[in-house]
Design an enzyme around this catalytic site. Structure first.
Site, mmCIF file in Angstrom:
data_model
loop_
_atom_site.group_PDB
_atom_site.id
_atom_site.type_symbol
_atom_site.label_atom_id
_atom_site.label_comp_id
_atom_site.label_asym_id
_atom_site.label_seq_id
_atom_site.Cartn_x
_atom_site.Cartn_y
_atom_site.Cartn_z
ATOM 1 C CD GLU A 175 -3.070 -1.013 2.229
ATOM 2 O OE1 GLU A 175 -3.045 -0.043 2.999
ATOM 3 O OE2 GLU A 175 -3.969 -1.861 2.230
ATOM 4 C CD GLU A 379 -3.278 -5.991 4.053
ATOM 5 O OE1 GLU A 379 -4.154 -5.194 4.447
ATOM 6 O OE2 GLU A 379 -2.064 -5.776 4.156
#
Ligand code: NCW
Length: 477
Positions: A175, A379
């Site tokens: 991220e 995720e």
């Protein structure tokens, strides 16, 4: 507006033998032992020890004490039947000040972890950077400095030389949107800066770090792993007549500014125009885009919820939904006129709306854009306010909401596969409750509960549900 519907509650869907079911964690969120075996300080040590930055003054000093309990945690993974484990490597354990000689004790820890996984038949998925930048590098400019990208490549080489005969999947960054915009734009994450120009410089240096690291890893690994990047791509829904313009801006800053250089070798011209008043992009040097544009074998997708946007017309107060308040004024340089509307519920404990259709849409859209690059959900999961009850033979957590969240999202992923998406696996966030960054220990994402007093691990009902899914390859009814 897409609402969750009974459509996303299918059970019995078969994922087949090759699909890789696992779970994910990150070093600073679980390891603790921050001053042991030569580990240097990271920006999250500094940030969490700065009063007012993290809820309740929580820090990762002890976290889940995974560093000392790694054998117990490996056994737990095996009991759940995990086929893969996505973990991150703490750069400050490998190079305490971010450059220079490797710290043997740090490497030895991940050596043991990888061997322990392989001994139990679990595939190691290693992330090189999940936000714990060595503080010494931040002191020299952090991600606003291109030196950090080159330091990252050196670190990648060291780790690749040591573990590059056993890791199945390498992920460079987790991220980078968070590292750049929350770290240097809104200040919600370490190092806590609030400067739009710094955030955009960080975007570029993270992109460069990714490319340099893939190149370095490819030179040293000796098995045949897959190389990947994990992005938290935003699923953006437009609202009203100005929705398309707002969506273009947010998709540009959140998604295309990473995907385009990494997978196409260009920066989106519209993003550069939108942000021209903030920065002149002179941090992009000749040759950088070729370096960033390295072939990857897999795109890692972290998915939690959706956003709905429109342009603010300047009258009244600008609408910023609860879950977006953290973003402050400078987090979206060039898109400060975008309103984030309150999403319809239900919500998780993070205030994030639950919308599994966003996962299906995202996977299908990525597949359409990059048909030759397989995908992996790196995720997905949810924080809820779990309750511990006495189950007679021990404590129990009946987390029906988390099971429902997972069931709907696995169904959405299966639906995307039925539409032709090459989805290779799914890593549930998270294996265990952990240090949830600015929220400290107040938000619990685990399928295993951690009692922070005793550090005892208690598999929640969702862990047992997941074990059943893995065993049968079908979503339990
Ligand atoms: S905070 C975040 N997360 C959670 C974290 O535990 C994990 O380490 C991350 O990879 C769960 O998954 C990711 N992501 C940030 C999402 C951005 C939300 C921003 C909302 C607007 C402020």
């Amino acid at each position: 507006m897409t609402m969750q519907s009974a459509d996303y509650r299918d059970s019995g869907l078969d994922f087949g033998r090759d699909f890789v079911f696992g779970s994910a964690t990150a070093s600073y969120q679980i390891e603790g032992a921050v001053a042991e075996d030569g580990r240097g300080p990271s920006i999250w040590d500094t940030f969490s020890h700065t009063p007012g930055k993290v809820w309740n003054g929580d820090t990762g000093d002890v976290a889940c004490d995974h560093y000392h309990r790694v054998e117990e945690d490996l056994d737990l993974m095996q009991r759940l039947g995990l086929e893969s484990y996505r973990f991150s490597i703490a750069w400050p354990r490998i190079q305490p000040t971010g450059t220079g000689e490797a710290n043997e004790a740090g490497l030895a820890f991940y050596d043991r972890l990888v061997d322990g996984l392989l001994a139990r038949g679990i595939r190691p998925i290693a992330t090189l950077y999940h936000w714990d930048l060595p503080q010494a590098l931040e002191d020299a400019g952090g991600w606003t400095s291109r030196d950090t990208s080159f330091a990252f490549a050196e670190y990648a080489r060291i780790v690749g030389e040591r573990l590059g005969d056993r890791v199945s999947v390498w992920t460079t960054l987790n991220e980078p949107w968070c590292s750049a915009y929350l770290g240097y734009g809104s200040g919600a994450h370490a190092p806590g800066h609030t400067d739009g120009a710094e955030a955009l410089a960080a975007v570029h240096h993270l992109n460069l770090a990714h490319g340099l690291a893939v190149r370095a890893l490819r030179e040293v690994v000796t098995n045949d792993p897959e190389f990947s990047i994990t992005l938290n791509l935003h699923v953006v829904r437009p609202d009203g007549p100005t929705g398309a313009e707002a969506a273009r801006r947010i998709e540009g800053l959140a998604n295309r500014v990473f995907l385009d250089p990494m997978l196409r070798g260009t920066y989106p011209a519209d993003v550069m125009e939108d942000t021209a008043a903030v920065t002149d992009w002179s941090f992009v040097h000749d040759g950088d885009l070729e370096l960033i544009h390295q072939p990857v074998d897999l795109i890692g997708v972290n998915y939690y919820s959706t956003v709905t946007v429109r342009m603010w017309d300047g009258s009244g107060e600008k609408v910023v939904a609860d879950g977006h308040k953290d973003m402050g004024g400078t987090a979206w340089p060039g898109a400060d006129g975008v309103e984030f509307l309150q999403q319809p519920g239900p919500y998780t404990a993070m205030g994030w709306n639950i919308d599994p259709s966003g996962l299906e849409d995202l996977l299908v859209s990525l597949h359409e854009q990059f048909p030759d690059t397989p995908l992996m959900v790196t995720e997905n999961g949810a924080a809820f306010d779990d309750e511990v009850v006495d189950g007679g033979d021990g404590p129990r957590v009946h987390d029906a909401e988390r099971i429902d969240y997972l069931r709907r999202h696995f169904t959405a992923a299966h639906r995307a596969m039925a539409r032709g998406v090459d989805l290779r696996g799914y890593q549930v966030w998270s294996l265990m409750d952990n240090f949830e960054w600015g929220y400290g220990y107040s938000k619990r994402f685990g399928i295993v509960r951690v009692d922070y007093e005793t550090l005892e691990r208690i598999p929640k009902d969702s862990a047992l549900w997941y074990a059943e899914l893995i065993r049968t390859r079908r979503i339990p009814g």
